[in-house]
Design a protein around this motif. Structure first.
Motif, PDB file in Angstrom:
ATOM      1  N   GLU A 101       0.828  -1.214   0.000  1.00  0.00           N
ATOM      2  CA  GLU A 101       0.000   0.000   0.000  1.00  0.00           C
ATOM      3  C   GLU A 101       0.863   1.266   0.000  1.00  0.00           C
ATOM      4  N   LEU A 102       2.108   1.126   0.486  1.00  0.00           N
ATOM      5  CA  LEU A 102       3.033   2.267   0.499  1.00  0.00           C
ATOM      6  C   LEU A 102       3.858   2.377  -0.772  1.00  0.00           C
ATOM      7  N   GLY A 103       3.570   1.504  -1.735  1.00  0.00           N
ATOM      8  CA  GLY A 103       4.222   1.606  -3.034  1.00  0.00           C
ATOM      9  C   GLY A 103       5.442   0.732  -3.234  1.00  0.00           C
ATOM     10  N   ILE A 104       5.775  -0.103  -2.235  1.00  0.00           N
ATOM     11  CA  ILE A 104       6.879  -1.046  -2.415  1.00  0.00           C
ATOM     12  C   ILE A 104       6.382  -2.176  -3.313  1.00  0.00           C
ATOM     13  N   LYS A 105       7.119  -2.479  -4.347  1.00  0.00           N
ATOM     14  CA  LYS A 105       6.708  -3.517  -5.300  1.00  0.00           C
ATOM     15  C   LYS A 105       6.905  -4.908  -4.702  1.00  0.00           C
ATOM     16  N   ASP A 106       6.085  -5.828  -5.174  1.00  0.00           N
ATOM     17  CA  ASP A 106       6.130  -7.201  -4.673  1.00  0.00           C
ATOM     18  C   ASP A 106       7.536  -7.803  -4.800  1.00  0.00           C
ATOM     19  N   GLU A 107       8.208  -7.510  -5.909  1.00  0.00           N
ATOM     20  CA  GLU A 107       9.547  -8.081  -6.120  1.00  0.00           C
ATOM     21  C   GLU A 107      10.603  -7.463  -5.217  1.00  0.00           C
ATOM     22  N   GLN A 108      10.258  -6.389  -4.518  1.00  0.00           N
ATOM     23  CA  GLN A 108      11.187  -5.754  -3.576  1.00  0.00           C
ATOM     24  C   GLN A 108      11.002  -6.302  -2.157  1.00  0.00           C
ATOM     25  N   ILE A 109       9.981  -7.137  -1.958  1.00  0.00           N
ATOM     26  CA  ILE A 109       9.669  -7.663  -0.629  1.00  0.00           C
ATOM     27  C   ILE A 109      10.223  -9.082  -0.513  1.00  0.00           C
ATOM     28  N   VAL A 110      11.082  -9.309   0.464  1.00  0.00           N
ATOM     29  CA  VAL A 110      11.738 -10.601   0.655  1.00  0.00           C
ATOM     30  C   VAL A 110      11.187 -11.258   1.906  1.00  0.00           C
ATOM     31  N   ILE A 111      10.582 -12.438   1.739  1.00  0.00           N
ATOM     32  CA  ILE A 111      10.054 -13.199   2.876  1.00  0.00           C
ATOM     33  C   ILE A 111      10.566 -14.633   2.792  1.00  0.00           C
TER      34      ILE A 111
END
Length: 219
Positions: free
Chosen positions: A207-217
């Motif tokens: 929602e804050l504009g971070i792209k899915d590919e920038q999120i590491v889980i």
């Protein structure tokens, strides 16, 4: 299935409910900071009771280390062991590996993959640009607080839902807090913790504009 029989070298208390286990390291056994392996206890009837734990040492260390929160079941059984007891390690797995500078968001024992990552970054002199938001219930629950403070300084932010200090108010990691610590240099966001925590943090980041590919889980 790959198996390695190792002895526990040392067991130490980290917090009131967290213990550090130092183990023998099998020859040729390698991992990337952030990865894990399945562990079982080498006792009759327990050899096939596998549970995943994340390495908190560095790949270059001549030992293996797990920093484990003691709950019940397997962790309770581990806490009852003594140095010299044997564990069975399996293949290395996991993909919560460092991609570049960013915002680390950890909930409780979810800090464990980040411990090895941050230690490696310190060794490589690459801690700059990384921020850690670490959610816990009380200050006593913060794992390795002194080391995290030493590594990250003011970029280690403890978020306590039930702080003990008189007059202190509890807080949680929410979208507004995440937005406060996102910077123009934030390339990635790393999340680890209970499933619901990870889902909430990921939703906030998207929602804050971070792209899915920038999120590491954890994978």
């Amino acid at each position: 299935m790959e198996k390695h029989l190792v002895k526990i070298l040392k067991i130490e208390v980290v917090t009131h409910n967290v213990m550090r286990f130092t183990l023998e390291k099998p020859a040729g056994y390698t991992f990337i900071s952030g990865q894990a392996t399945d562990v079982s206890i080498n006792k009759p009837g327990m050899e096939d009771d596998l549970h995943p734990f994340t390495f908190t040492c560095l790949n270059t260390d001549d030992y293996l280390e797990f920093t484990i929160k003691i709950y019940k079941g397997m962790t309770k059984k581990l806490s009852a062991l003594k140095p010299g007891a044997e564990l069975i390690l399996h293949e290395v797995f996991g993909a919560i590996n460092y991609q570049g500078p960013g915002l680390f968001i950890a909930g409780g024992a979810g800090i464990t993959p980040f411990i090895s990552i941050l230690r490696q970054l310190k060794k490589d002199n690459q801690l700059a640009g990384n921020i850690l938001l670490f959610a816990n219930r009380t200050g006593q629950d913060v794992i390795l607080k002194d080391e995290l403070d030493e590594m990250l300084g003011q970029n280690h932010i403890d978020v306590l839902s039930n702080p003990a200090a008189p007059g202190a108010h509890g807080s949680h990691i929410d979208k507004e807090m995440i937005e406060k610590y996102l910077t123009a240099k934030t390339e990635y966001a790393y999340i680890c913790g209970p499933d619901a925590f990870v889902a909430d943090m990921k939703k906030n980041l998207l929602e804050l504009g971070i792209k899915d590919e920038q999120i590491v889980i954890e994978q």
